[in-house]
Design a protein around this motif. Structure first.
Motif, PDB file in Angstrom:
ATOM      1  N   LEU A 270     -31.118  10.849   8.691  1.00 13.42           N
ATOM      2  CA  LEU A 270     -32.433  10.564   9.636  1.00 13.42           C
ATOM      3  C   LEU A 270     -32.725  12.108  10.176  1.00 13.42           C
ATOM      4  O   LEU A 270     -34.002  12.603  10.489  1.00 13.42           O
ATOM      5  CB  LEU A 270     -32.017   9.622  10.784  1.00 13.42           C
ATOM      6  CG  LEU A 270     -31.915   8.082  10.326  1.00 13.42           C
ATOM      7  CD1 LEU A 270     -31.392   7.237  11.401  1.00 13.42           C
ATOM      8  CD2 LEU A 270     -33.322   7.677   9.804  1.00 13.42           C
ATOM      9  N   LEU A 271     -31.666  12.603  10.495  1.00 21.36           N
ATOM     10  CA  LEU A 271     -31.643  14.176  11.134  1.00 21.36           C
ATOM     11  C   LEU A 271     -32.395  15.099  10.186  1.00 21.36           C
ATOM     12  O   LEU A 271     -33.433  15.695  10.251  1.00 21.36           O
ATOM     13  CB  LEU A 271     -30.837  14.595  11.747  1.00 21.36           C
ATOM     14  CG  LEU A 271     -30.114  14.027  12.997  1.00 21.36           C
ATOM     15  CD1 LEU A 271     -28.746  14.867  13.416  1.00 21.36           C
ATOM     16  CD2 LEU A 271     -31.337  14.513  14.243  1.00 21.36           C
ATOM     17  N   ALA A 272     -32.098  15.041   8.746  1.00 20.08           N
ATOM     18  CA  ALA A 272     -32.661  15.760   7.776  1.00 20.08           C
ATOM     19  C   ALA A 272     -33.774  15.650   7.403  1.00 20.08           C
ATOM     20  O   ALA A 272     -34.920  16.088   7.300  1.00 20.08           O
ATOM     21  CB  ALA A 272     -31.514  15.720   6.564  1.00 20.08           C
ATOM     22  N   MET A 273     -34.323  14.122   7.487  1.00 21.46           N
ATOM     23  CA  MET A 273     -35.646  13.825   7.174  1.00 21.46           C
ATOM     24  C   MET A 273     -36.502  14.084   8.378  1.00 21.46           C
ATOM     25  O   MET A 273     -37.754  14.375   8.072  1.00 21.46           O
ATOM     26  CB  MET A 273     -35.441  11.980   6.832  1.00 21.46           C
ATOM     27  CG  MET A 273     -34.856  12.006   5.710  1.00 21.46           C
ATOM     28  SD  MET A 273     -34.905   9.898   4.980  1.00 21.46           S
ATOM     29  CE  MET A 273     -34.416   9.164   6.639  1.00 21.46           C
ATOM     30  N   HIS A 274     -35.866  14.004   9.457  1.00 18.92           N
ATOM     31  CA  HIS A 274     -36.889  14.397  10.633  1.00 18.92           C
ATOM     32  C   HIS A 274     -37.192  15.948  10.526  1.00 18.92           C
ATOM     33  O   HIS A 274     -38.526  16.308  10.814  1.00 18.92           O
ATOM     34  CB  HIS A 274     -36.081  13.760  11.998  1.00 18.92           C
ATOM     35  CG  HIS A 274     -37.108  14.495  13.263  1.00 18.92           C
ATOM     36  ND1 HIS A 274     -38.243  13.818  13.649  1.00 18.92           N
ATOM     37  CD2 HIS A 274     -37.037  15.427  13.951  1.00 18.92           C
ATOM     38  CE1 HIS A 274     -38.661  14.284  14.637  1.00 18.92           C
ATOM     39  NE2 HIS A 274     -37.821  15.429  15.034  1.00 18.92           N
ATOM     40  N   ASP A 275     -36.191  16.791  10.240  1.00 17.62           N
ATOM     41  CA  ASP A 275     -36.567  17.849  10.212  1.00 17.62           C
ATOM     42  C   ASP A 275     -37.328  18.273   9.108  1.00 17.62           C
ATOM     43  O   ASP A 275     -38.250  19.112   9.255  1.00 17.62           O
ATOM     44  CB  ASP A 275     -35.292  18.826  10.176  1.00 17.62           C
ATOM     45  CG  ASP A 275     -35.312  20.116   9.715  1.00 17.62           C
ATOM     46  OD1 ASP A 275     -35.971  20.924  10.544  1.00 17.62           O
ATOM     47  OD2 ASP A 275     -34.732  20.921   9.047  1.00 17.62           O
ATOM     48  N   LEU A 276     -37.318  17.724   8.148  1.00 20.08           N
ATOM     49  CA  LEU A 276     -38.117  18.173   6.951  1.00 20.08           C
ATOM     50  C   LEU A 276     -39.603  17.400   6.912  1.00 20.08           C
ATOM     51  O   LEU A 276     -40.701  18.135   6.719  1.00 20.08           O
ATOM     52  CB  LEU A 276     -37.722  17.482   5.418  1.00 20.08           C
ATOM     53  CG  LEU A 276     -38.397  17.216   4.457  1.00 20.08           C
ATOM     54  CD1 LEU A 276     -38.495  18.731   3.826  1.00 20.08           C
ATOM     55  CD2 LEU A 276     -37.788  16.550   3.120  1.00 20.08           C
ATOM     56  N   ARG A 277     -39.759  16.307   7.415  1.00 16.85           N
ATOM     57  CA  ARG A 277     -41.095  15.818   8.077  1.00 16.85           C
ATOM     58  C   ARG A 277     -41.850  16.557   8.887  1.00 16.85           C
ATOM     59  O   ARG A 277     -42.961  16.731   8.819  1.00 16.85           O
ATOM     60  CB  ARG A 277     -41.039  14.522   8.759  1.00 16.85           C
ATOM     61  CG  ARG A 277     -42.365  13.894   9.099  1.00 16.85           C
ATOM     62  CD  ARG A 277     -42.236  12.366   9.480  1.00 16.85           C
ATOM     63  NE  ARG A 277     -43.505  11.846   9.750  1.00 16.85           N
ATOM     64  CZ  ARG A 277     -44.280  12.024  10.559  1.00 16.85           C
ATOM     65  NH1 ARG A 277     -44.038  13.173  11.265  1.00 16.85           N
ATOM     66  NH2 ARG A 277     -45.500  11.396  10.674  1.00 16.85           N
ATOM     67  N   SER A 278     -41.139  17.212   9.930  1.00 15.77           N
ATOM     68  CA  SER A 278     -41.652  18.208  10.941  1.00 15.77           C
ATOM     69  C   SER A 278     -42.179  19.426  10.447  1.00 15.77           C
ATOM     70  O   SER A 278     -43.149  19.804  10.608  1.00 15.77           O
ATOM     71  CB  SER A 278     -40.740  18.548  12.025  1.00 15.77           C
ATOM     72  OG  SER A 278     -40.166  17.360  12.674  1.00 15.77           O
ATOM     73  N   VAL A 279     -41.523  20.218   9.340  1.00 17.20           N
ATOM     74  CA  VAL A 279     -41.703  21.083   8.582  1.00 17.20           C
ATOM     75  C   VAL A 279     -42.939  20.940   7.771  1.00 17.20           C
ATOM     76  O   VAL A 279     -43.947  21.855   7.873  1.00 17.20           O
ATOM     77  CB  VAL A 279     -40.756  21.556   7.775  1.00 17.20           C
ATOM     78  CG1 VAL A 279     -41.094  22.778   6.977  1.00 17.20           C
ATOM     79  CG2 VAL A 279     -39.521  22.362   8.775  1.00 17.20           C
ATOM     80  N   LEU A 280     -43.066  19.808   7.003  1.00 11.37           N
ATOM     81  CA  LEU A 280     -44.123  19.484   6.241  1.00 11.37           C
ATOM     82  C   LEU A 280     -45.336  19.210   6.963  1.00 11.37           C
ATOM     83  O   LEU A 280     -46.493  19.673   6.503  1.00 11.37           O
ATOM     84  CB  LEU A 280     -43.721  18.448   5.256  1.00 11.37           C
ATOM     85  CG  LEU A 280     -42.633  18.399   4.286  1.00 11.37           C
ATOM     86  CD1 LEU A 280     -42.227  17.308   3.522  1.00 11.37           C
ATOM     87  CD2 LEU A 280     -42.774  19.415   3.470  1.00 11.37           C
ATOM     88  N   VAL A 281     -45.280  18.304   7.890  1.00  5.65           N
ATOM     89  CA  VAL A 281     -46.541  18.280   8.813  1.00  5.65           C
ATOM     90  C   VAL A 281     -47.035  19.419   9.474  1.00  5.65           C
ATOM     91  O   VAL A 281     -48.093  19.713   9.428  1.00  5.65           O
ATOM     92  CB  VAL A 281     -46.273  17.151  10.078  1.00  5.65           C
ATOM     93  CG1 VAL A 281     -47.480  16.960  10.980  1.00  5.65           C
ATOM     94  CG2 VAL A 281     -46.016  15.623   9.149  1.00  5.65           C
TER      95      VAL A 281
END
Length: 146
Positions: free
Chosen positions: A112-123
């Motif tokens: 969840l933390l890794a996906m949140h971080d990745l999503r934040s960067v991509l957005v």
């Protein structure tokens, strides 16, 4: 030994290579490798080894290697991202169909933390691209990016 021996050999190292000039024409019929330079991939810098003077051919061969290596690395990074998307799909299927509660407990926070971080960067990066292109003029475009 080898049929077509290249004129240069690049010993990979972190962020570049040590460049050798390959010499196959000598009395002993042995292959010689003379270190001539260090190539830096990050900044494209070429540093001759010792007091050596690089020829225009040396510089051209090293620059070509740097360009090809950087292009190859960029392609591998894209391939890695696409493989990650495949792996995420497989993990989603595993989590939904086969994962035990203890397994999910062991990995959920990390994922969840890794996906949140990745999503934040991509957005954020997508928003930056849209702003540069002048395409983020309406709220609809902003909502589609997020």
């Amino acid at each position: 030994m080898i049929g077509n021996i290249p004129g240069y050999y690049f010993r990979l190292r972190e962020n570049g290579a040590l460049v050798f000039r390959v010499e196959s024409e000598n009395r002993q019929r042995r292959l010689g490798m003379e270190p001539i330079a260090v190539a830096n991939l990050r900044n494209g810098e070429i540093k001759p080894q010792g007091e050596r003077k690089l020829t225009p051919e040396d510089n051209a061969a090293i620059r070509l290697w740097i360009e090809q290596r950087q292009a190859g690395q960029a392609q591998r990074e894209c391939d890695d991202a696409l493989r990650l998307a495949d792996q995420m799909n497989q993990i989603a299927h595993w989590a939904q169909t086969r994962a035990k509660d203890a397994q999910l407990e062991a990995v959920s926070e990390h994922l969840l933390l890794a996906m949140h971080d990745l999503r934040s960067v991509l957005v954020r990066k997508k928003g930056d691209r849209l702003l540069r292109q002048g395409g983020l003029a309406s709220e609809d475009a902003a909502q589609n990016a997020g």
